[in-house]
Design an enzyme around this catalytic site. Structure first.
Site, PDB file in Angstrom:
ATOM      1  N   ASP A   1      -6.482  -0.164   0.732  1.00  0.00           N
ATOM      2  CA  ASP A   1      -6.679  -0.129   2.175  1.00  0.00           C
ATOM      3  C   ASP A   1      -8.047  -0.752   2.475  1.00  0.00           C
ATOM      4  O   ASP A   1      -8.695  -1.331   1.611  1.00  0.00           O
ATOM      5  CB  ASP A   1      -6.564   1.293   2.730  1.00  0.00           C
ATOM      6  CG  ASP A   1      -7.663   2.212   2.237  1.00  0.00           C
ATOM      7  OD1 ASP A   1      -8.527   1.757   1.433  1.00  0.00           O
ATOM      8  OD2 ASP A   1      -7.702   3.379   2.650  1.00  0.00           O
TER       9      ASP A   1
ATOM     10  N   LYS B   1       0.842  -1.204   0.000  1.00  0.00           N
ATOM     11  CA  LYS B   1       0.000   0.000   0.000  1.00  0.00           C
ATOM     12  C   LYS B   1       0.875   1.249   0.000  1.00  0.00           C
ATOM     13  O   LYS B   1       0.712   2.148  -0.834  1.00  0.00           O
ATOM     14  CB  LYS B   1      -0.929  -0.002   1.214  1.00  0.00           C
ATOM     15  CG  LYS B   1      -1.893   1.186   1.225  1.00  0.00           C
ATOM     16  CD  LYS B   1      -2.812   1.149   2.438  1.00  0.00           C
ATOM     17  CE  LYS B   1      -2.078   1.589   3.687  1.00  0.00           C
ATOM     18  NZ  LYS B   1      -3.001   1.739   4.829  1.00  0.00           N
TER      19      LYS B   1
END
Length: 394
Positions: free
Chosen positions: A132, A114
């Site tokens: 996320d 991420k």
């Protein structure tokens, strides 16, 4: 699956130039952003980036001074160690330059896919999708992806969305693992969390036993995800095993939840909370019977008595009002015997302490329970127990 191109055509005119709220071109701000607003991080880095001009500056920073400089972002002690460790590796392995590939970025302490995608998009203009909790949930809800695994969702989205339209997404609430070092893939396909002290612990997004000896397995997930179902399913799969601990269940009346009951594995039972309970301790609409929690924690979580494994459901706000419960849990988590415990997805104090594994050994595992995997997790948890420990049978 849904038509990603059609969704892009509807969304992009509304957001023609999507940008991250964080101001950064390196991993530092992203590490600081865990459980902190982007506005606050930008305020801190506005001064920080003037003082620390490159990776070597961070690597050579005096820890105590750096901690104070980033204190407003919260959890500053752990974040300071992560930033310094990350930049030390940048200097040692990448000549102080931020690498421009995901594979290189995820080798840095505190950086997972991420964060890597966010850095690549913001600093290098490279296409990538940072998955996320929110991206994962919405992608599945729209039919753009069919998985609870962030890496798999990223792969599915990148196959559908034109690379020119693939942008990073940042959120205020990180998924489990982001705070003390984001999850990074290991050679075996598992996911591990790098702590500020350099140790690692396994962190499995959707359950699954790992070949790492550990005495602690934590199960987290949203309310209603099925954490209690997993604990009770595990207990049912262990007839004749010496278990200690308890589980919680709802008390319902007229189709509504009116309280919670604790039941120990040796047959004791107490009402932990009820809407009609009057006392000084309350969580939401429920009065909490702390004395009852004290009594059961004193006996059900006591060390010794021949228990081979401990099952605890749950480490949450009500239970943590009991000082006895907190003390017993701290002792259990450090005792070396196998402990399987559910822990709330959110919460501070002792809840956050347990979830972040500050009080437990390296190698402790954190599995995320979802409605999709809760039926298979008891079997996987049993495999974990058998693989790591011989639990004494009666």
């Amino acid at each position: 699956m849904a038509n990603a191109n059609r969704i892009s055509r509807l969304v992009l005119p509304t957001y023609p130039e999507p940008k991250l709220a964080l101001d950064f071109s390196n991993p530092v701000a992203v590490i600081l952003s865990a459980q902190c607003t982007d506005v606050q991080v930008n305020e801190v880095t506005r001064t920080l980036f003037k003082k620390y001009r490159g990776a070597r500056d961070y690597a050579e920073a005096e820890l105590a001074t750096f901690e104070e400089e980033i204190r407003p972002t919260g959890f500053y002690k752990n974040k300071a160690k992560l930033v310094i460790s990350c930049c030390t590796k940048l200097v040692a392995d990448f000549h102080g330059e931020v690498p421009s590939t995901v594979d290189d970025l995820v080798t840095l302490p505190g950086v997972g896919r991420k964060t890597a995608n966010m850095v690549l998009g913001n600093a290098f203009g490279a296409p990538g999708i940072a998955v996320d909790t929110h991206v994962l949930r919405v992608s599945n809800r729209l039919g753009l992806a069919r998985s609870d695994n962030p890496d798999e969702v990223e792969r599915q989205l990148m196959q559908q969305i034109p690379r020119a339209d693939a942008v990073c997404q940042c959120a205020d609430s990180p998924r489990p693992g982001d705070l003390y070092g984001e999850e990074t893939p290991t050679a075996g396909g598992a996911r591990s969390m790098t702590h500020a002290n350099g140790q690692t612990r396994q962190n499995v997004r959707e359950g699954g036993p790992q070949a790492v000896r550990s005495s602690v397995l934590l199960l987290t997930g949203a309310p209603g995800s099925g954490k209690t179902t997993v604990i009770r399913g595990l207990a049912a799969a262990l007839p004749g095993w010496r278990m200690a601990g308890f589980y919680t269940e709802e008390i319902r009346a007229g189709g509504e939840r009116v309280g919670f009951r604790i039941t120990t594995f040796d047959g004791q039972e107490e009402v932990m909370a009820h809407v009609r309970f009057v006392g000084p301790y309350r969580v939401g609409k429920y009065g909490v019977n702390v004395a009852a929690i004290d009594r059961l924690a004193e006996s059900a979580l006591a060390l010794g008595f021949g228990a081979g494994a401990y099952l605890v459901d749950e480490v949450d706000k009500m239970e943590c009002l009991s000082a006895t419960f907190v003390a017993r849990m701290r002792a259990l988590l450090a005792c070396g015997k196998p402990v399987v415990a559910t822990v709330a997805l959110r919460g501070g104090g002792f809840i956050e302490e347990v979830r972040a594994c500050r009080s437990i050994c390296a190698g402790a595992q954190l599995w995320v329970v979802t409605p999709r995997n809760r039926d298979s997790l008891p079997k996987q948890t049993l495999t974990w127990l058998k693989r790591n420990y011989r639990v004494a049978a009666l």
